[in-house]
Design a protein around this motif. Sequence first.
Motif, PDB file in Angstrom:
ATOM      1  N   ARG A   1      -3.445  -4.471   8.076  1.00 56.06           N
ATOM      2  CA  ARG A   1      -4.781  -4.702   7.514  1.00 56.06           C
ATOM      3  C   ARG A   1      -4.802  -4.175   6.069  1.00 56.06           C
ATOM      4  N   ALA A   2      -5.595  -4.850   5.264  1.00 58.01           N
ATOM      5  CA  ALA A   2      -5.673  -4.441   3.852  1.00 58.01           C
ATOM      6  C   ALA A   2      -6.430  -3.123   3.759  1.00 58.01           C
TER       7      ALA A   2
ATOM      8  N   THR B   1       1.356  -5.307  -1.553  1.00 64.30           N
ATOM      9  CA  THR B   1       0.181  -5.141  -2.424  1.00 64.30           C
ATOM     10  C   THR B   1      -0.848  -6.203  -2.098  1.00 64.30           C
ATOM     11  N   GLU B   2      -2.081  -5.783  -1.913  1.00 60.80           N
ATOM     12  CA  GLU B   2      -3.198  -6.717  -1.751  1.00 60.80           C
ATOM     13  C   GLU B   2      -3.942  -6.692  -3.077  1.00 60.80           C
TER      14      GLU B   2
ATOM     15  N   TYR C   1      -3.474  -1.941  -0.367  1.00 64.71           N
ATOM     16  CA  TYR C   1      -2.146  -2.208   0.194  1.00 64.71           C
ATOM     17  C   TYR C   1      -2.268  -2.564   1.676  1.00 64.71           C
ATOM     18  N   ARG C   2      -1.274  -3.276   2.154  1.00 62.97           N
ATOM     19  CA  ARG C   2      -1.234  -3.630   3.575  1.00 62.97           C
ATOM     20  C   ARG C   2       0.151  -3.278   4.097  1.00 62.97           C
TER      21      ARG C   2
END
Lengths: 233, 164
Positions: free
Chosen positions: A172-173, A218-219, A224-225
Motif C-alpha cells: 500500500r502507498a 516510489t509512489e 513509498y510502497r
Amino acid sequence: MSAGRILVVDDDPQIRRVMKMTLSNAGYEVQDARTGEEAQELLRESKYDLMLLDMNMPGLGGLETCKAVRAASDLAIIMLTVRNTEQDKVAALDAGADDFITKPFSTPELLARIRAALRRVPAPPNAGPQRLALGKVEVDFQTRRVVAGGKEVRLTPKEFELLRYFVLHPNRAIPHRELLQAVWGPDYGDQSEYLRVFIKQLRRKIELTPDKPQHILTEPWVGYRFRMPESSL
Amino acid sequence: MEGESELAVVFERRLWQGSVQPDAPAGGDESRLELNVIFTSIPATLLALQRASELARDLDGRIRLLVPQVVPYPLPLTSPPALEEFTERRFHDVAAGQTTETLVEICLCRDAETVLARKLKPCSLVVIGGRHTWRPTAEKAMAKKLRQAGHQVIFAFPERNRDA
C-alpha cells in the motif's frame, strides 16, 4: 543479537558509564541521557524497551519525567533512587514506574529486575513476520540480521525500523508523513529529503539493483510502497 | 600560469574525529556513507553540520566538510589572503563541536563551483545550510546547481521546518 534497547537517564556521568558497560555486556543496546529533557528527546527520536530513570535529577526531575514519558509511551520504566521510604516508592509507582530499585544495588539484582520488567512489556500487536525473504536477501527481524547474497549487511536502527514498518504495511502507498512520524516520531512530517536519503540507503542494502528497485517502490507525490513477494504473504 | 584557473590546491586535514559508534565500521571503510557539508558561512555551516551529524548518526555515516576558499587573482593560488594556520584553527573549532567523524578539506581555488565539481563524487549526498527566506540566496543557487549535477542535496534551514 540485542536483548532489548535500554535508555539510562542519570545526571551522574559515572553511573551512566558503569550502567552502559554493565548492560552492554549483558547484551542490551544502551543509550544514555543526562536529563529528563534529553531523555524525552531521545524517546521521540527512537524506540526503547525500557528506561532506567534516576529519581533525583536537576531540571525536570525523575518523577516528572516518568509521568511525561508514561503519558506517551508504554515502555517499561524502572526508577533508581537513594531514598527508600514508602512515600518515595508510592510516588514512583503512581508516576507510572513499573519497578523501583534503591541505590546501591547489585548487578545481578538490576539485571533480574530488567528481565522481569521486559517480560511484562506487551508484545506490539501485529508484530509482523519473524523472517522475510526478498529474493536473495533474507531479513531476520528477531535477530535484526540481514543477509544479502550470502553476505551480512548492517542496517542501522533507523533503517531497520523503516524496513519493519514497510513489512508491516505491505503493498500500500505509505505517505511520506506517515513514514516519518512512525519511524522518527510525532515531531517529524515535513522532512521528505531525510526520508529520501534513508530510502536510498535501504535500497542499496536490500535491493539487488538499487537503481531499479523491486521492493521499495516510489509512489510519485505520495510516498513509498513496499512490494511484498507473494511467497512471503 | 597555464591552466591555473582550473587548478585547486587542496589541503586535507582530519581535524577532529568524534566518537565513532562502537559497532560502526572502521573510519577508513570506503563503503560508509559520506555526507558532504559545503561551507557557506559560519552560522549556516554550523546548522548544516548539525543536520549532517543527525543523519550520520542514523545512517552510520561520516561527514566531510568541504571548504572552497577562493583566492583572488592578484594573489598566487598558493598564497591565500587568510593564513593557512588561521583557517585551519577556525575549522578545527567548527569541527570540534561535532559528535561524528568529521573530515575537513580546505580547497584553495579560483572558483568554488569548479572545486565542488571536482571534489564531489557522482550522486553525492550534500548538506547546505542557509536562511529560511523566499528570496533567492547564494546557498539556494548552489543547492540548485548541485541538484542539476545529479547530487542529492539537503538544504538545512534553522527552526523546525528543516528541508527544502
